[in-house]
Enzyme design. Structure first.
Site, PDB file in Angstrom:
ATOM      1  CG  HIS A   1     105.264 -30.321  91.536  1.00 33.96           C
ATOM      2  ND1 HIS A   1     104.673 -29.266  92.183  1.00 33.96           N
ATOM      3  CD2 HIS A   1     104.622 -30.515  90.161  1.00 33.96           C
ATOM      4  CE1 HIS A   1     103.886 -28.535  91.402  1.00 33.96           C
ATOM      5  NE2 HIS A   1     103.695 -29.085  90.337  1.00 33.96           N
TER       6      HIS A   1
ATOM      7  CE  LYS B   1     119.866 -12.862 136.324  1.00 36.61           C
ATOM      8  NZ  LYS B   1     119.704 -13.815 137.194  1.00 36.61           N
TER       9      LYS B   1
END
Length: 540
Positions: free
Chosen positions: A297, A149
């Site tokens: 595919h 922080k």
């Protein structure tokens, strides 16, 4: 007062490092790193085992309990939770200096912390709930989050791999650049997010309905599901050019998985390439003998096993030559020169190949063939020693589905011949191969196999009989004497009659239909042996 930096202010580009706090569970590289910090004139505060390690290596350090004047207590549970520590980490330089001086708090400019090994602890077979809870780190995450922080002034290091980054800044600019501090803060929040998610996942599998809470009979899935993935690269686009896409990897992914594979040749991978490569590798690695799978595919249009990889490759490519053009291939052995030469034959072209490795001679063949040189993507994953994924995840709009992966091994002992005609012994290996392939084909799935090669597949049809028709048409004359596998039961006997007309030699399917007796009767009428496995292999 607000902790946010006003819009007209920016953090200092370079902040000095005068004092560092080091407290690590994983001590990889920490001695060398601390020696370098000491050489740079950095005062080191430390705790417990880390402090002892530094002193044993003649690295000057101050124990945190001596620094705070407050003893470490409760078996180490309370040691860094003190204002002189958190005030030094959270203090805003130039704003909190007066209050820090008033309370004898010195600034701490660098925090080096990693956390109790919770994952390693709960992975132990003897781990019980109290042991797991005792290995939840509290002081560590608090320091990490505090430093992250306050990264405007403080550097935070949670990974040994970032020691070099810190030392590079200290050596080049005698401090830490803001970009370095920001990058380290991001990694810190990622680290604590992963840690907390891991704990929540584990505790979420405890059966809270049990009279006594314990790790016995844990639930299969947690109450909340937390996962974390790390970006590998942005893709050119997704399934279609108007869709953006990105590849992520799991922190727990094996170095020998597809997402961590080494690309030896070819153009950038596409989103669709990766989907097909994953399917190709999954199929190939499911066989113990040399195997090749051919994906188009996301369905196999060819697959084969043989005593030699080159033979398996040739047979797999012959399964559906038309569909195999522009396909993706997977192998479970090193691609050798003989296999590469099969692929280099005129008229063949593949988009990508994934294998444990590629012999140098094979790479030479595959990258010098006209039209292949800069195109074919060669993906080397290393030894296939990692177990297959145990869980499948599918995302829905607004949610997700988790399930155990369909990795149940083939078990012939569970098979049951349900027809009057028995299965010839020489067809059992053929049926096992077909049963191993059909689970990888989209439902409704039908495969025809011959000589341990896929010769016809019907995939993703709304009607099972349509899948039978397609597989027979794909196989053409090769259907004569082939075996047929179905991923789920036959609802009606019509498919059996079509199979008989095509010359199918034997059928394997799960069974379980209300019409099973009609289907069995149709097989008896046609003289086709049929096995019920008792296992369904839907793949949607």
């Amino acid at each position: 007062m607000s902790n946010f930096i006003p819009a007209n202010e920016t953090p200092a580009d370079i902040t000095p490092v005068r004092r560092a706090l080091i407290s690590v569970s994983d001590k990889t590289g920490i001695v060398e790193f601390a020696q370098a910090l000491n050489a740079a004139g950095v005062e080191i505060l430390s705790t417990g085992g880390t402090y002892k390690l530094l002193i044993d290596n003649q690295i000057p350090a101050v124990e945190v309990s001596d620094y705070t004047g407050f003893p470490e207590m409760m078996d180490g549970r309370v040691k860094t939770l003190h204002p002189k520590i958190h005030g030094g980490v959270l203090g805003r330089r130039g704003q909190d200096d007066e209050v820090m001086a008033e309370h004898g708090i010195n600034p701490i400019d660098l925090v080096v912390v990693n956390l109790y090994p919770f994952a390693a602890t709960v992975a132990r077979p003897d781990c019980h709930l109290p042991l797991a809870i005792e290995n939840i780190d509290i002081g560590g995450p608090t320091m990490v989050r505090s430093a992250a922080k306050n990264h405007a002034y403080v550097g935070i290091v949670v990974n040994a791999s970032d020691y070099a980054m810190v030392l590079e800044d200290l050596n080049s600019v005698q401090g830490l650049r803001y970009k370095t501090r920001f990058a380290l803060a991001l990694k810190a929040f990622e680290h604590t997010a992963s840690y907390d998610g891991m704990i929540a996942n584990y505790l979420g599998t405890i059966d809270q309905s049990a009279e006594t809470l314990s790790t016995d009979n844990r639930l299969d899935f947690p109450q909340t599901f937390n996962s974390q993935f790390i970006k590998v690269q942005d893709m050119r686009y997704g399934e279609n050019p108007h869709q953006s896409a990105t590849l992520y990897t799991s922190p727990t992914a094996s170095p020998h998985s597809l997402v961590n594979a080494e690309q030896l040749n070819g153009k950038e991978l596409s989103y669709n390439n990766l989907l097909d490569l994953d399917s190709a590798l999954t199929i190939a690695r499911s066989f113990e003998t040399p195997a090749c799978s051919v994906i188009k595919h996301n369905n196999p249009c060819g697959a084969a096993v043989a005593s030699e990889l080159s033979e398996a490759c040739r047979n797999a490519m012959a399964g559906d030559p038309l569909s195999a053009f522009g396909s993706v291939l997977g192998f479970n052995r090193t691609v050798d020169q003989a296999t590469a030469e099969v692929l280099a034959e005129p008229g063949l072209f593949v988009e990508a190949i994934v294998a444990p490795s590629f012999a140098p001679e094979a790479v030479e063949v595959l990258t010098t063939k006209p039209k292949w040189k800069n195109n074919v993507r060669l993906m080397q994953v290393g030894e296939l020693d990692q177990p297959p994924a145990a869980t499948n995840v599918r995302y829905l709009e607004g949610g997700m589905l988790l399930q155990d992966a369909d990795i149940m091994p083939v078990c012939r002992d569970a098979w049951k011949v349900v027809t009057e005609t028995q299965v010839d012994d020489d067809l059992l290996d053929e049926l096992e191969f077909a049963w191993g392939i059909v689970r990888h084909v989209k439902s409704n799935a039908i495969v025809l196999c011959k000589e341990r090669s896929l010769v016809g597949a019907g995939a993703g049809q709304m009607s099972r009989v349509d899948s039978v028709d397609i597989s027979i048409r794909k196989a053409d004359t090769r259907a004569q004497g082939a075996v047929l596998a179905s991923d789920a039961f036959f609802p009606f006997p019509d498919s059996i009659h079509k199979a008989a007309e095509a010359g199918i030699a034997a059928i394997i399917q799960p069974g379980g239909s209300k019409k099973d007796e009609d289907v069995i009767a149709a097989c008896n009428e046609r003289g086709i042996p049929m096995i019920f496995t008792g296992q369904r292999h839907f793949k949607h």
